[in-house]
Write a protein that holds these residues in place. Structure first.
Motif, PDB file in Angstrom:
ATOM      1  N   ASP A 136     137.845  12.583 123.815  1.00 21.70           N
ATOM      2  CA  ASP A 136     138.673  11.362 123.433  1.00 21.70           C
ATOM      3  C   ASP A 136     138.422  11.048 122.049  1.00 21.70           C
ATOM      4  O   ASP A 136     139.191  10.263 121.485  1.00 21.70           O
ATOM      5  N   CYS A 137     137.865  11.997 121.306  1.00 17.19           N
ATOM      6  CA  CYS A 137     137.527  11.657 119.962  1.00 17.19           C
ATOM      7  C   CYS A 137     139.009  11.992 118.825  1.00 17.19           C
ATOM      8  O   CYS A 137     139.596  12.830 119.175  1.00 17.19           O
ATOM      9  N   HIS A 138     139.189  10.707 118.076  1.00 18.25           N
ATOM     10  CA  HIS A 138     140.294  10.863 117.269  1.00 18.25           C
ATOM     11  C   HIS A 138     139.892  10.187 115.923  1.00 18.25           C
ATOM     12  O   HIS A 138     139.064   9.480 115.832  1.00 18.25           O
ATOM     13  N   TYR A 139     140.606  10.526 114.884  1.00 21.02           N
ATOM     14  CA  TYR A 139     140.542   9.538 113.478  1.00 21.02           C
ATOM     15  C   TYR A 139     141.749   8.727 113.343  1.00 21.02           C
ATOM     16  O   TYR A 139     142.685   9.140 113.485  1.00 21.02           O
ATOM     17  N   ASP A 140     141.270   7.436 112.832  1.00 20.51           N
ATOM     18  CA  ASP A 140     142.449   6.765 112.547  1.00 20.51           C
ATOM     19  C   ASP A 140     142.175   6.544 110.955  1.00 20.51           C
ATOM     20  O   ASP A 140     141.264   6.399 110.468  1.00 20.51           O
ATOM     21  N   ASP A 141     143.340   6.614 110.103  1.00 20.45           N
ATOM     22  CA  ASP A 141     143.511   6.642 108.723  1.00 20.45           C
ATOM     23  C   ASP A 141     144.426   5.748 108.226  1.00 20.45           C
ATOM     24  O   ASP A 141     145.512   5.306 109.068  1.00 20.45           O
ATOM     25  N   SER A 142     144.068   4.981 107.173  1.00 15.16           N
ATOM     26  CA  SER A 142     144.857   4.128 106.500  1.00 15.16           C
ATOM     27  C   SER A 142     145.232   4.192 105.144  1.00 15.16           C
ATOM     28  O   SER A 142     143.931   4.682 104.545  1.00 15.16           O
ATOM     29  N   SER A 143     146.296   4.035 104.440  1.00 21.49           N
ATOM     30  CA  SER A 143     146.553   4.408 103.027  1.00 21.49           C
ATOM     31  C   SER A 143     147.609   3.849 102.855  1.00 21.49           C
ATOM     32  O   SER A 143     148.125   2.762 103.286  1.00 21.49           O
ATOM     33  N   THR A 144     148.174   4.004 101.326  1.00 21.89           N
ATOM     34  CA  THR A 144     149.485   3.536 100.863  1.00 21.89           C
ATOM     35  C   THR A 144     150.114   4.711 100.302  1.00 21.89           C
ATOM     36  O   THR A 144     149.570   5.853 100.077  1.00 21.89           O
TER      37      THR A 144
END
Length: 278
Positions: A136-144
């Motif tokens: 169930d592993c995933h990455y959440d990313d945030s940027s502009t």
């Protein structure tokens, strides 16, 4: 008899004079004449509400182990989303004739970016690797992202309906997309106790891409020189580099861009003004 003839004559004169005086008092009726487009230069300014569809991409997994350092595999980037935002633009154009005009425009917008991708196979539960981590592993990313477009456009102005004049248009050009620093957080609700979730920052990449657009809208004559322009624009910005490798990968020899996006479909509701210079 003479008195009767004089009375009839007087009544006839009154019937001629009164309508003439009434006509002098009534405001004249003037039918609106559509302002005809003529050739010449114009300036324009626009503002738009921009909504971007979800995009995807790909990213490379860099093997840090000495002796086998390099890209082990390339994975799909599941979702890359530019949040809804407002764009502004300026341009200069030329009205060729009553039905054809062209212009060159510059537009800019700044948007927040949200991304999501699955963890690579090497850290998932997999019989071939005998690793204990759940799938169930995933990455959440945030940027502009800062996006600037430069477009060459052509329009066909259709039949005038009073002060309104609908149009169709198309444009081609380029876009410069510059991503800000991306923060990545591993999400693994079923990972074992004591497991340290991966977090890291990635430097954003700037890249020049191709862009194309289709437009439909209408103009409204405010004056003989000033026009209100309202319409819809669909724009596709083609794919390009997005983010570099993180610091540990770069220390192990990784260079260049790790993440690439597949481009974006952008829907815009636009409003602006056009001012004729002649």
């Amino acid at each position: 008899m003479k008195s009767l003839m004089n009375a009839i004559l007087a009544m006839g004169l009154v019937s001629l004079i009164v309508p003439a005086q009434a006509a002098d008092l009534a405001p004249p009726f003037v039918e609106y004449q559509a302002i005809q487009a003529t050739s010449g230069w114009y300036l324009r300014g626009d503002i738009a509400y921009s909504k971007t569809q979800d995009s995807k991409g790909e990213w490379d997994f860099w093997n840090q182990f000495v002796g086998v350092q390099g890209i082990d595999d390339t994975y799909r980037y599941d979702s890359l989303k530019l949040r809804d935002t407002v764009s502004v633009g300026v341009g200069i154009g030329y009205q060729v004739n009553e039905h054809v005009r062209t212009d060159a425009t510059l537009d800019f917008f700044h948007a927040k970016v949200a991304g999501k991708t699955e963890c690579p196979l090497m850290i998932k539960s997999d019989a071939a690797h005998a690793l204990p981590f759940p799938a169930d592993c995933h990455y959440d990313d945030s940027s502009t992202a800062n996006v600037m477009t430069a477009m060459a456009n052509a329009y066909v102005d259709l039949k005038t309906e009073g002060r309104f004049r609908p149009y169709l248009g198309a444009g081609v050009g380029g876009a410069y997309v510059k991503y800000g620093t991306k923060s990545r957080q591993e999400v693994c609700a079923l990972c074992p106790a004591g497991y340290t979730r991966y977090t890291s920052d990635y430097e954003g990449v700037g890249s020049v891409r191709a862009a194309a657009a289709l437009m439909v809208g209408t103009t409204y004559d405010l004056t003989d020189r000033l026009k209100l322009d309202a319409g819809y624009r669909f724009m596709h910005i083609f794919g390009g580099d997005a983010y570099k490798y993180d610091a540990p990968d770069r220390a192990a020899g990784a260079t260049g861009a790790q993440v690439r996006d597949n481009g974006f479909n952008i829907h815009q509701i636009r409003a602006g003004l056009r001012y004729a210079l002649n």
